[in-house]
Write an enzyme that holds these catalytic residues in place. Structure first.
Site, PDB file in Angstrom:
ATOM      1  N   ARG A 107       0.955  -1.262   0.083  1.00 41.45           N
ATOM      2  CA  ARG A 107       0.088   0.025  -0.013  1.00 41.45           C
ATOM      3  C   ARG A 107       0.843   1.188   0.111  1.00 41.45           C
ATOM      4  O   ARG A 107       1.602   1.244   1.010  1.00 41.45           O
ATOM      5  CB  ARG A 107      -0.884   0.163   1.305  1.00 41.45           C
ATOM      6  CG  ARG A 107      -1.835   1.377   1.245  1.00 41.45           C
ATOM      7  CD  ARG A 107      -2.626   1.148   2.406  1.00 41.45           C
ATOM      8  NE  ARG A 107      -3.339   2.503   2.664  1.00 41.45           N
ATOM      9  CZ  ARG A 107      -4.738   2.702   2.358  1.00 41.45           C
ATOM     10  NH1 ARG A 107      -5.292   1.668   1.812  1.00 41.45           N
ATOM     11  NH2 ARG A 107      -5.170   3.936   2.459  1.00 41.45           N
ATOM     12  N   HIS A 134      -7.077   0.961  -6.588  1.00 42.85           N
ATOM     13  CA  HIS A 134      -7.636   0.579  -5.420  1.00 42.85           C
ATOM     14  C   HIS A 134      -8.556  -0.697  -5.669  1.00 42.85           C
ATOM     15  O   HIS A 134      -9.706  -0.650  -5.315  1.00 42.85           O
ATOM     16  CB  HIS A 134      -8.202   1.504  -4.443  1.00 42.85           C
ATOM     17  CG  HIS A 134      -8.297   1.260  -3.043  1.00 42.85           C
ATOM     18  ND1 HIS A 134      -7.681   0.167  -2.545  1.00 42.85           N
ATOM     19  CD2 HIS A 134      -8.654   2.128  -2.013  1.00 42.85           C
ATOM     20  CE1 HIS A 134      -7.939   0.332  -1.040  1.00 42.85           C
ATOM     21  NE2 HIS A 134      -8.727   1.206  -0.862  1.00 42.85           N
ATOM     22  N   GLN A 137     -10.622  -2.523  -2.752  1.00 49.82           N
ATOM     23  CA  GLN A 137     -11.955  -1.783  -2.411  1.00 49.82           C
ATOM     24  C   GLN A 137     -13.039  -2.200  -3.184  1.00 49.82           C
ATOM     25  O   GLN A 137     -14.098  -2.133  -2.698  1.00 49.82           O
ATOM     26  CB  GLN A 137     -11.506  -0.307  -2.178  1.00 49.82           C
ATOM     27  CG  GLN A 137     -12.526   0.825  -1.899  1.00 49.82           C
ATOM     28  CD  GLN A 137     -12.915   0.523  -0.382  1.00 49.82           C
ATOM     29  OE1 GLN A 137     -12.406   0.476   0.517  1.00 49.82           O
ATOM     30  NE2 GLN A 137     -14.492   0.165  -0.377  1.00 49.82           N
ATOM     31  N   ASP A 229     -15.661   9.891  -2.125  1.00 51.28           N
ATOM     32  CA  ASP A 229     -14.281   9.656  -1.454  1.00 51.28           C
ATOM     33  C   ASP A 229     -13.864  11.094  -0.962  1.00 51.28           C
ATOM     34  O   ASP A 229     -14.305  11.765  -1.361  1.00 51.28           O
ATOM     35  CB  ASP A 229     -13.507   8.860  -2.338  1.00 51.28           C
ATOM     36  CG  ASP A 229     -12.010   8.598  -1.840  1.00 51.28           C
ATOM     37  OD1 ASP A 229     -11.947   8.690  -0.468  1.00 51.28           O
ATOM     38  OD2 ASP A 229     -11.369   8.306  -2.483  1.00 51.28           O
ATOM     39  N   CYS A 270     -15.456   4.792   0.869  1.00 50.83           N
ATOM     40  CA  CYS A 270     -14.679   3.672   1.021  1.00 50.83           C
ATOM     41  C   CYS A 270     -13.995   4.053   2.366  1.00 50.83           C
ATOM     42  O   CYS A 270     -13.081   3.336   3.001  1.00 50.83           O
ATOM     43  CB  CYS A 270     -13.457   3.808   0.088  1.00 50.83           C
ATOM     44  SG  CYS A 270     -12.912   5.415  -0.509  1.00 50.83           S
ATOM     45  N   ARG A 298     -14.182  -5.246   3.281  1.00 51.27           N
ATOM     46  CA  ARG A 298     -12.959  -5.322   2.884  1.00 51.27           C
ATOM     47  C   ARG A 298     -12.122  -6.622   3.293  1.00 51.27           C
ATOM     48  O   ARG A 298     -11.398  -7.280   2.498  1.00 51.27           O
ATOM     49  CB  ARG A 298     -12.271  -4.013   3.538  1.00 51.27           C
ATOM     50  CG  ARG A 298     -12.550  -2.724   2.873  1.00 51.27           C
ATOM     51  CD  ARG A 298     -12.225  -2.518   1.587  1.00 51.27           C
ATOM     52  NE  ARG A 298     -10.769  -2.882   1.278  1.00 51.27           N
ATOM     53  CZ  ARG A 298      -9.794  -2.094   1.445  1.00 51.27           C
ATOM     54  NH1 ARG A 298      -9.914  -0.993   2.190  1.00 51.27           N
ATOM     55  NH2 ARG A 298      -8.602  -2.559   1.061  1.00 51.27           N
TER      56      ARG A 298
END
Length: 312
Positions: A107, A134, A137, A229, A270, A298
């Site tokens: 990440r 991502h 997600q 987001d 998210c 997740r």
């Protein structure tokens, strides 16, 4: 039969709709078993490196708990504990970690770094987030949609906010692959790169869906899901004031949710959320907000990715 053993998970561009569906079905099965108190040994004897240039609550905890549930061992490596691309090249770090670990989560900032880890480590590498994509997600988002609506193909999905960030990119790709109609509502200054739009539209054409890019908030009408987001991604803090001013008209609030003209519309995010910016408190806490189901998913979808690509 779908077989993903030994594969890395860097972007949904690398996976067919059937493979994505397989991961979602596996995640649902693993989730149901966990609710019954049943965990597995798929990762028994496996050692997982977790590289975090960018800190995270959900991604770190998801990989850690998923690994533990399946009998594996994980080692957390922060940006202060590893010389990735600094004192040591990414290529060399990859070749070292591949000798120690059976799988690597990354990440961070550069998507090129996660690609190099996958190329040179010799083990499955999983993208926990880069500046461009991502993908874990998106699996969580899709599992949440399937749990709520019972299907994906034909749903109308709207993303409001920064249309050129990793979430918008990945949502367009994922929706295109899975036949979900995807609309990105953003100011023209923050529209996604045309290359990604065209690639996603190619997927959507094959799946019978559409990808729409617009700056008109009225395009939220008909949305089954409204998604947003944060307005300022990690590493862009110096642009916060500029982004807030630019994106204020694209806040998800009660008027936006009413404008869908559907009483079945849901809200997703998210996380973490900056309430009062991209979403109002009342929308975030509403009954139609499924953000915490989404957050839990997740872990189940990440577990599915690890089991499918590394598990026995």
């Amino acid at each position: 039969m779908v077989n993903l053993k030994g594969r890395s998970f860097l972007t949904l561009k690398d996976f067919t709709p059937e493979e994505i569906e397989y991961l979602l079905d596996l995640a649902a099965d693993l989730k149901a078993k966990k609710k019954q108190g049943i965990t597995g040994n798929s990762l028994k004897g496996k050692n997982i490196a977790m590289i975090f240039e960018k800190p995270s609550t959900r991604t770190r905890c998801s990989f850690a708990v998923a690994c533990n549930d399946e009998g594996g061992f994980h080692e957390y490596l922060s940006r202060n504990e590893i010389q990735l691309g600094g004192k040591e090249s990414v290529k060399d770090t990859a070749r070292v970690l591949g000798r120690f670990f059976d799988g690597i989560e990354f990440r961070g900032f550069s998507h090129e770094h996660v690609e190099m880890l996958a190329k040179y480590s010799g083990v499955p590498v999983w993208n926990g987030l880069t500046d461009d994509y991502h993908p874990t997600q998106i699996l969580a988002d899709f599992l949440t949609l399937k749990e709520h609506f019972g299907y994906l193909k034909g749903l109308n999905f709207v993303f409001m906010g920064d249309g050129r960030n990793n979430m918008a990119n990945s949502l367009m790709i994922g929706c295109g692959k899975m036949g979900v109609n995807c609309t990105i509502i953003a100011p023209k200054e923050l529209w996604p790169k045309e290359e990604i739009v065209q690639v996603s539209r190619g997927y959507a054409k094959d799946a019978g869906s559409t990808i729409t890019i617009t700056d008109d908030v009225a395009a939220v009408e008909g949305a089954d899901c409204v998604y947003t987001d944060v307005w300022c991604s990690m590493g862009e803090e110096d642009k916060a004031a500029e982004r807030v001013a630019l994106l204020r008209p694209y806040q998800v609030n009660s008027d936006v949710m009413k404008a869908t003209k559907k009483d079945t519309s849901i809200f997703l995010h998210c996380l973490p959320a900056v309430k009062g910016n991209e979403v109002t408190e009342d929308v975030f806490e509403a009954d139609y907000s499924l953000v915490f189901d989404e957050a839990e998913n997740r872990m189940h979808t990440i577990k599915a990715v690890m089991v499918a690509t590394l598990g026995e």
